[in-house]
Design a protein around this motif. Structure first.
Motif, PDB file in Angstrom:
ATOM      1  N   ASP A  51       0.865  -1.181   0.000  1.00  0.00           N
ATOM      2  CA  ASP A  51       0.000   0.000   0.000  1.00  0.00           C
ATOM      3  C   ASP A  51       0.902   1.231   0.000  1.00  0.00           C
ATOM      4  OD1 ASP A  51      -2.095   1.791   0.264  1.00  0.00           O
ATOM      5  OD2 ASP A  51      -2.260   1.524   2.441  1.00  0.00           O
ATOM      6  N   VAL A  52       0.817   2.018  -1.051  1.00  0.00           N
ATOM      7  CA  VAL A  52       1.640   3.231  -1.168  1.00  0.00           C
ATOM      8  C   VAL A  52       0.789   4.434  -0.795  1.00  0.00           C
ATOM      9  CG1 VAL A  52       3.103   4.628  -2.662  1.00  0.00           C
ATOM     10  CG2 VAL A  52       2.992   2.142  -3.003  1.00  0.00           C
ATOM     11  N   LYS A  53       1.221   5.158   0.239  1.00  0.00           N
ATOM     12  CA  LYS A  53       0.484   6.320   0.725  1.00  0.00           C
ATOM     13  C   LYS A  53       0.727   7.532  -0.191  1.00  0.00           C
ATOM     14  CE  LYS A  53      -0.937   4.051   4.339  1.00  0.00           C
ATOM     15  NZ  LYS A  53      -2.362   3.622   4.409  1.00  0.00           N
ATOM     16  N   PRO A  54      -0.133   8.560  -0.089  1.00  0.00           N
ATOM     17  CA  PRO A  54       0.041   9.753  -0.933  1.00  0.00           C
ATOM     18  C   PRO A  54       1.404  10.425  -0.771  1.00  0.00           C
ATOM     19  CG  PRO A  54      -2.143   9.754   0.069  1.00  0.00           C
ATOM     20  CD  PRO A  54      -1.382   8.605   0.683  1.00  0.00           C
ATOM     21  N   ASP A  55       2.015  10.301   0.405  1.00  0.00           N
ATOM     22  CA  ASP A  55       3.329  10.923   0.612  1.00  0.00           C
ATOM     23  C   ASP A  55       4.473  10.043   0.097  1.00  0.00           C
ATOM     24  OD1 ASP A  55       3.438   8.889   2.440  1.00  0.00           O
ATOM     25  OD2 ASP A  55       3.789  10.161   4.198  1.00  0.00           O
ATOM     26  N   GLY A  56       4.144   8.899  -0.504  1.00  0.00           N
ATOM     27  CA  GLY A  56       5.167   8.009  -1.065  1.00  0.00           C
ATOM     28  C   GLY A  56       5.617   6.906  -0.138  1.00  0.00           C
ATOM     29  N   THR A  57       5.225   6.969   1.147  1.00  0.00           N
ATOM     30  CA  THR A  57       5.571   5.905   2.082  1.00  0.00           C
ATOM     31  C   THR A  57       4.830   4.626   1.701  1.00  0.00           C
ATOM     32  OG1 THR A  57       5.780   7.563   3.829  1.00  0.00           O
ATOM     33  CG2 THR A  57       5.685   5.256   4.511  1.00  0.00           C
ATOM     34  N   ALA A  58       5.547   3.502   1.701  1.00  0.00           N
ATOM     35  CA  ALA A  58       4.939   2.240   1.275  1.00  0.00           C
ATOM     36  C   ALA A  58       5.007   1.212   2.399  1.00  0.00           C
ATOM     37  CB  ALA A  58       5.646   1.711   0.031  1.00  0.00           C
ATOM     38  N   PHE A  59       3.941   0.420   2.510  1.00  0.00           N
ATOM     39  CA  PHE A  59       3.862  -0.614   3.536  1.00  0.00           C
ATOM     40  C   PHE A  59       3.469  -1.950   2.906  1.00  0.00           C
ATOM     41  CE2 PHE A  59       3.111   3.298   5.868  1.00  0.00           C
ATOM     42  CZ  PHE A  59       3.884   3.128   7.008  1.00  0.00           C
ATOM     43  N   ILE A  60       4.066  -3.020   3.418  1.00  0.00           N
ATOM     44  CA  ILE A  60       3.616  -4.361   3.060  1.00  0.00           C
ATOM     45  C   ILE A  60       2.435  -4.681   3.962  1.00  0.00           C
ATOM     46  CG2 ILE A  60       4.209  -6.819   3.087  1.00  0.00           C
ATOM     47  CD1 ILE A  60       7.128  -5.966   2.501  1.00  0.00           C
ATOM     48  N   VAL A  61       1.288  -4.985   3.351  1.00  0.00           N
ATOM     49  CA  VAL A  61       0.072  -5.184   4.138  1.00  0.00           C
ATOM     50  C   VAL A  61      -0.425  -6.626   4.101  1.00  0.00           C
ATOM     51  CG1 VAL A  61      -0.672  -2.790   3.918  1.00  0.00           C
ATOM     52  CG2 VAL A  61      -1.377  -4.462   2.178  1.00  0.00           C
ATOM     53  N   LYS A  62       0.112  -7.446   3.168  1.00  0.00           N
ATOM     54  CA  LYS A  62      -0.345  -8.833   3.070  1.00  0.00           C
ATOM     55  C   LYS A  62       0.756  -9.689   2.465  1.00  0.00           C
ATOM     56  CE  LYS A  62      -3.876 -11.764   0.912  1.00  0.00           C
ATOM     57  NZ  LYS A  62      -4.950 -11.827  -0.107  1.00  0.00           N
ATOM     58  N   ILE A  63       0.883 -10.920   2.965  1.00  0.00           N
ATOM     59  CA  ILE A  63       1.820 -11.895   2.413  1.00  0.00           C
ATOM     60  C   ILE A  63       1.010 -13.035   1.820  1.00  0.00           C
ATOM     61  CG2 ILE A  63       3.803 -13.381   2.900  1.00  0.00           C
ATOM     62  CD1 ILE A  63       4.100 -11.795   5.580  1.00  0.00           C
ATOM     63  N   ASP A  64       1.229 -13.355   0.557  1.00  0.00           N
ATOM     64  CA  ASP A  64       0.544 -14.488  -0.061  1.00  0.00           C
ATOM     65  C   ASP A  64       1.029 -15.799   0.569  1.00  0.00           C
ATOM     66  OD1 ASP A  64      -0.690 -12.682  -1.706  1.00  0.00           O
ATOM     67  OD2 ASP A  64      -0.063 -13.623  -3.588  1.00  0.00           O
ATOM     68  N   PRO A  65       0.196 -16.838   0.541  1.00  0.00           N
ATOM     69  CA  PRO A  65       0.646 -18.148   1.051  1.00  0.00           C
ATOM     70  C   PRO A  65       1.916 -18.598   0.340  1.00  0.00           C
ATOM     71  CG  PRO A  65      -1.719 -18.167   0.650  1.00  0.00           C
ATOM     72  CD  PRO A  65      -1.200 -16.869   0.084  1.00  0.00           C
ATOM     73  N   ARG A  66       2.856 -19.162   1.107  1.00  0.00           N
ATOM     74  CA  ARG A  66       4.144 -19.578   0.558  1.00  0.00           C
ATOM     75  C   ARG A  66       4.084 -21.005   0.024  1.00  0.00           C
ATOM     76  NH1 ARG A  66       6.137 -16.986   5.926  1.00  0.00           N
ATOM     77  NH2 ARG A  66       6.921 -14.962   5.200  1.00  0.00           N
ATOM     78  N   LYS A  67       4.751 -21.248  -1.096  1.00  0.00           N
ATOM     79  CA  LYS A  67       4.895 -22.606  -1.623  1.00  0.00           C
ATOM     80  C   LYS A  67       5.776 -23.427  -0.685  1.00  0.00           C
ATOM     81  CE  LYS A  67       7.863 -23.327  -4.948  1.00  0.00           C
ATOM     82  NZ  LYS A  67       8.525 -23.306  -6.272  1.00  0.00           N
ATOM     83  N   ASN A  68       6.843 -22.817  -0.220  1.00  0.00           N
ATOM     84  CA  ASN A  68       7.754 -23.431   0.746  1.00  0.00           C
ATOM     85  C   ASN A  68       8.637 -22.333   1.315  1.00  0.00           C
ATOM     86  OD1 ASN A  68       9.828 -22.896  -1.142  1.00  0.00           O
ATOM     87  ND2 ASN A  68       9.757 -24.963  -1.976  1.00  0.00           N
ATOM     88  N   TYR A  69       9.475 -22.702   2.250  1.00  0.00           N
ATOM     89  CA  TYR A  69      10.432 -21.750   2.821  1.00  0.00           C
ATOM     90  C   TYR A  69      11.432 -22.540   3.652  1.00  0.00           C
ATOM     91  CZ  TYR A  69       7.209 -22.127   6.824  1.00  0.00           C
ATOM     92  OH  TYR A  69       6.404 -22.593   7.827  1.00  0.00           O
TER      93      TYR A  69
END
Length: 311
Positions: A51-69
């Motif tokens: 999610d990129v805010k109007p001031d340019g600051t960006a946040f990770i808001v969701k992680i997709d399910p992983r195949k593996n790790y």
């Protein structure tokens, strides 16, 4: 918008969006409130929503399910764990048998963890140009035979002579491969050969070692010229296991698991029970003593309460 995490410095993440733009992001606070005891809830290789805010600051808001790790305990005394790479085609474990010598316990703990999390491993023995004596060459042959006989692909490499580099390139093509190994095994030097634009820092090259000390301090995904990518990770001294049920440890040692079907008891721990086919195989050298010792060391982790459930 969607993107792929390509760098993790510990304080911020670089995400390559589907449009090809690279955006530096922070983690949205609520991602840390889901019971994770993790030093990095987001890992290189994750597919995320930002999610990129109007001031340019960006946040990770969701992680997709992983195949593996692949995860490891953050340190010997830590209650937290570290995800060292996600959504992997394979892992390349870089080892050296001289300057420094990689401990087989480290190797076996990495392999067991990869087995547990569904990641195939290629063993890359680097610095073979240093193995000049007959004793060194016998050690190399024995090491290669041990892990090949279990079922792991093994490559013999030298960044000094170029031996094995083309074979490694062929195995990496069009895959996402995590590179891991002890500090000093020449991982950065290898990656610089594979990805000429990477220009990873290495330490001073000594005449006797023919390579530099690994100096990576964060995880990063590097695109391979012919397709595919490498996830470079910081060198580590030890590999702490996490999330292993004691009864399942044997499942992650291929040859022990295969032999265990012949044990008298279905719940055999392969430590003291009568009619244990695994201990008999060790006595008859059909299972190596070093692998069996590594198995016992992971069981010991459980006895000392070191198993940690990440989720």
């Amino acid at each position: 918008m969607k993107g792929l995490v390509i760098k993790n410095t510990g304080s911020w993440y670089t995400v390559r969006t589907d449009a090809g733009e690279q955006v530096n992001c922070k983690i949205k606070g609520n991602l840390r409130l889901k019971g994770f005891r993790c030093t990095n809830p987001v890992a290189v290789g994750d597919v995320v929503t930002i999610d990129v805010k109007p001031d340019g600051t960006a946040f990770i808001v969701k992680i997709d399910p992983r195949k593996n790790y692949i995860i490891r305990r953050a340190s010997n005394l830590s209650k937290e764990f570290q995800i060292i790479g996600a959504n992997l085609s394979q892992a390349v474990l870089v080892v050296s048998l001289k300057n420094p010598e990689t401990n087989t316990t480290f190797v076996d703990r990495f392999l067991a963890t990869a087995e547990a999390y569904g990641v195939n491993v290629v063993m890359a023995i680097n610095k073979i140009d240093l193995l000049t004596s007959d004793e060194d060459k016998e050690f190399l042959d024995a090491f290669v035979y041990l892990y090949k006989s279990i079922g792991y692909p093994v490559l013999k490499l030298s960044t000094f002579t170029g031996e094995g580099i083309d074979a490694l390139k062929a195995m990496l093509a069009h895959h996402t491969s995590l590179f891991s190994g002890n500090s000093g095994v020449g991982k950065s030097s290898l990656i610089n050969l594979l990805v000429p634009d990477a220009r990873l820092r290495v330490g001073d090259v000594s005449e006797s070692h023919h390579t530099g000390m690994h100096t990576t301090t964060f995880s990063e995904m590097l695109d391979l010229p012919g397709g595919g990518a490498i996830i470079d990770t910081p060198g580590v001294k030890g590999f702490g296991t996490i999330d292993f049920e004691k009864a399942e440890v044997a499942h992650y040692f291929k040859e022990i698991f295969a032999t265990s079907h012949d044990c008298r008891f279905a719940n055999c721990t392969h430590t003291h029970e009568p009619g244990c086919a695994v201990r008999q195989a060790v006595e008859e050298a059909r299972i190596s003593q070093s692998r069996y010792s590594s198995y016992l060391s992971i069981l010991e982790d459980g006895s000392e309460g070191k198993y940690r459930k990440p989720f």
